[in-house]
Design a protein around this motif. Structure first.
Motif, short mmCIF file in Angstrom:
data_model
loop_
_atom_site.label_atom_id
_atom_site.label_comp_id
_atom_site.label_asym_id
_atom_site.label_seq_id
_atom_site.Cartn_x
_atom_site.Cartn_y
_atom_site.Cartn_z
N LEU A 258 0.78 -1.13 -0.06
CA LEU A 258 0.07 0.04 0.09
C LEU A 258 0.75 1.29 -0.08
CD1 LEU A 258 -2.78 -1.00 2.33
CD2 LEU A 258 -2.98 -0.50 -0.18
N ASP A 259 1.96 1.22 0.84
CA ASP A 259 2.93 2.16 0.78
C ASP A 259 3.32 2.70 -0.75
OD1 ASP A 259 2.37 3.09 3.38
OD2 ASP A 259 4.18 2.05 4.23
N GLY A 260 3.63 1.29 -1.30
CA GLY A 260 4.24 1.62 -2.75
C GLY A 260 3.31 2.18 -3.63
N LEU A 261 1.94 1.78 -3.47
CA LEU A 261 0.85 2.32 -4.47
C LEU A 261 0.81 3.66 -4.07
CD1 LEU A 261 -1.63 1.78 -6.31
CD2 LEU A 261 -3.01 1.42 -4.22
N ALA A 262 0.88 4.22 -2.89
CA ALA A 262 0.82 5.79 -2.49
C ALA A 262 1.92 6.42 -3.33
CB ALA A 262 0.89 5.83 -0.94
N GLN A 263 3.09 5.81 -3.38
CA GLN A 263 4.48 6.32 -3.87
C GLN A 263 4.14 6.30 -5.44
OE1 GLN A 263 7.70 4.15 -2.59
NE2 GLN A 263 7.80 5.07 -0.60
N LYS B 198 -12.65 8.37 1.87
CA LYS B 198 -11.90 7.46 2.73
C LYS B 198 -11.81 6.08 2.05
CE LYS B 198 -11.85 5.62 7.29
NZ LYS B 198 -12.67 5.64 8.91
N LEU B 199 -10.58 5.58 1.92
CA LEU B 199 -10.49 4.14 1.55
C LEU B 199 -10.11 3.22 2.43
CD1 LEU B 199 -10.03 2.55 -1.33
CD2 LEU B 199 -7.40 3.00 -0.89
N ALA B 200 -10.75 2.20 2.20
CA ALA B 200 -10.52 0.85 3.24
C ALA B 200 -10.20 -0.28 2.33
CB ALA B 200 -11.77 0.49 3.98
N CYS B 201 -8.87 -0.83 2.54
CA CYS B 201 -8.28 -1.92 2.09
C CYS B 201 -8.49 -3.21 3.03
CB CYS B 201 -7.01 -1.77 1.47
SG CYS B 201 -6.56 -3.15 0.85
N ARG B 202 -9.57 -4.11 2.74
CA ARG B 202 -9.85 -5.27 3.65
C ARG B 202 -8.75 -6.41 2.92
NH1 ARG B 202 -15.59 -4.16 4.24
NH2 ARG B 202 -15.63 -2.87 6.17
N LEU C 14 -7.91 9.00 -0.21
CA LEU C 14 -7.65 9.35 -1.49
C LEU C 14 -8.15 10.71 -1.79
CD1 LEU C 14 -9.08 6.33 -3.57
CD2 LEU C 14 -6.76 7.06 -3.70
N HIS C 15 -7.05 11.40 -2.17
CA HIS C 15 -7.64 13.05 -2.57
C HIS C 15 -6.42 13.44 -3.45
CE1 HIS C 15 -4.31 14.90 0.10
NE2 HIS C 15 -4.49 13.90 0.74
N ASP C 16 -6.95 14.41 -4.34
CA ASP C 16 -6.03 14.82 -5.31
C ASP C 16 -5.35 14.00 -6.03
OD1 ASP C 16 -6.98 17.56 -4.88
OD2 ASP C 16 -5.42 17.70 -3.36
N GLY C 17 -5.74 12.76 -6.29
CA GLY C 17 -5.18 11.70 -7.08
C GLY C 17 -4.09 10.94 -6.28
N GLN C 18 -3.91 11.09 -4.96
CA GLN C 18 -3.00 10.53 -4.06
C GLN C 18 -3.92 9.76 -3.09
OE1 GLN C 18 0.41 13.05 -3.21
NE2 GLN C 18 -0.41 14.52 -4.16
N LEU C 19 -2.74 8.87 -2.51
CA LEU C 19 -3.24 8.04 -1.32
C LEU C 19 -2.36 8.51 -0.01
CD1 LEU C 19 -4.86 5.77 0.22
CD2 LEU C 19 -3.34 4.12 -0.92
N THR C 20 -2.96 8.65 1.09
CA THR C 20 -2.43 9.29 2.06
C THR C 20 -2.92 8.62 3.34
OG1 THR C 20 -3.47 11.48 2.21
CG2 THR C 20 -1.52 11.42 1.03
N ASP C 21 -2.17 8.71 4.47
CA ASP C 21 -2.49 8.77 5.83
C ASP C 21 -2.96 7.21 5.86
OD1 ASP C 21 -2.34 11.46 6.41
OD2 ASP C 21 -4.34 11.94 5.76
N ILE C 22 -2.20 6.14 5.57
CA ILE C 22 -2.54 4.98 5.44
C ILE C 22 -2.16 4.36 7.01
CG2 ILE C 22 -1.91 2.63 4.56
CD1 ILE C 22 -0.82 4.22 2.03
N ASP D 192 -11.38 -2.37 12.10
CA ASP D 192 -12.57 -2.11 12.32
C ASP D 192 -13.02 -1.03 11.31
OD1 ASP D 192 -12.97 -3.89 14.34
OD2 ASP D 192 -12.43 -2.68 15.82
N GLY D 193 -12.04 -0.46 10.51
CA GLY D 193 -12.17 0.56 9.56
C GLY D 193 -13.15 0.16 8.52
#
Length: 112
Positions: free
Chosen positions: A11-16, A34-38, A50-58, A63-64
């Motif tokens: 997920l960090d790699g995807l964000a990068q 808000k994105l949840a990845c189960r 997800l905002h401005d085409g970026q993924l942050t605050d992972i 329970d999310g």
């Protein structure tokens, strides 16, 4: 089966990768959700923004929930981000499931 740490790294790699996209691509994929990845084969859920085409605050939040929810096995997540599994075929065969509005699905498609 990939580990929780390997999933986090994926997920960090995807964000990068998303952060490195050109401005035009990010603009096409502009969402504020808000994105949840189960991770279906591990007791783990990660959430991010997800905002401005970026993924942050992972963060890990078992329970999310999110406005967009991605359900995928640990190995498939690692393969998707690593480029050895194509998203379109994984989605078509049910290996990846996305719970989102139709509008969000169209926007997400432009990111992938």
């Amino acid at each position: 089966m990939a580990t929780i740490e390997e999933c986090r790294q994926a997920l960090d790699g995807l964000a990068q990768r998303l952060a490195g996209a050109d401005a035009a691509t990010r603009k096409k994929a502009s969402l504020d959700r808000k994105l949840a990845c189960r991770i279906t084969d591990l007791p783990a859920t990660f959430v991010g923004r997800l905002h401005d085409g970026q993924l942050t605050d992972i963060e890990r939040d078992d329970d999310g929930s999110g406005q967009i929810t991605l359900s995928v096995s640990s190995d498939d997540l690692v393969a998707l981000v690593g480029g050895t599994l194509k998203f379109s075929s994984a989605f078509a065969t049910g290996r990846v499931k996305i719970d989102a509005s139709i509008f969000d699905l169209v926007k997400l498609r432009s990111m992938l």
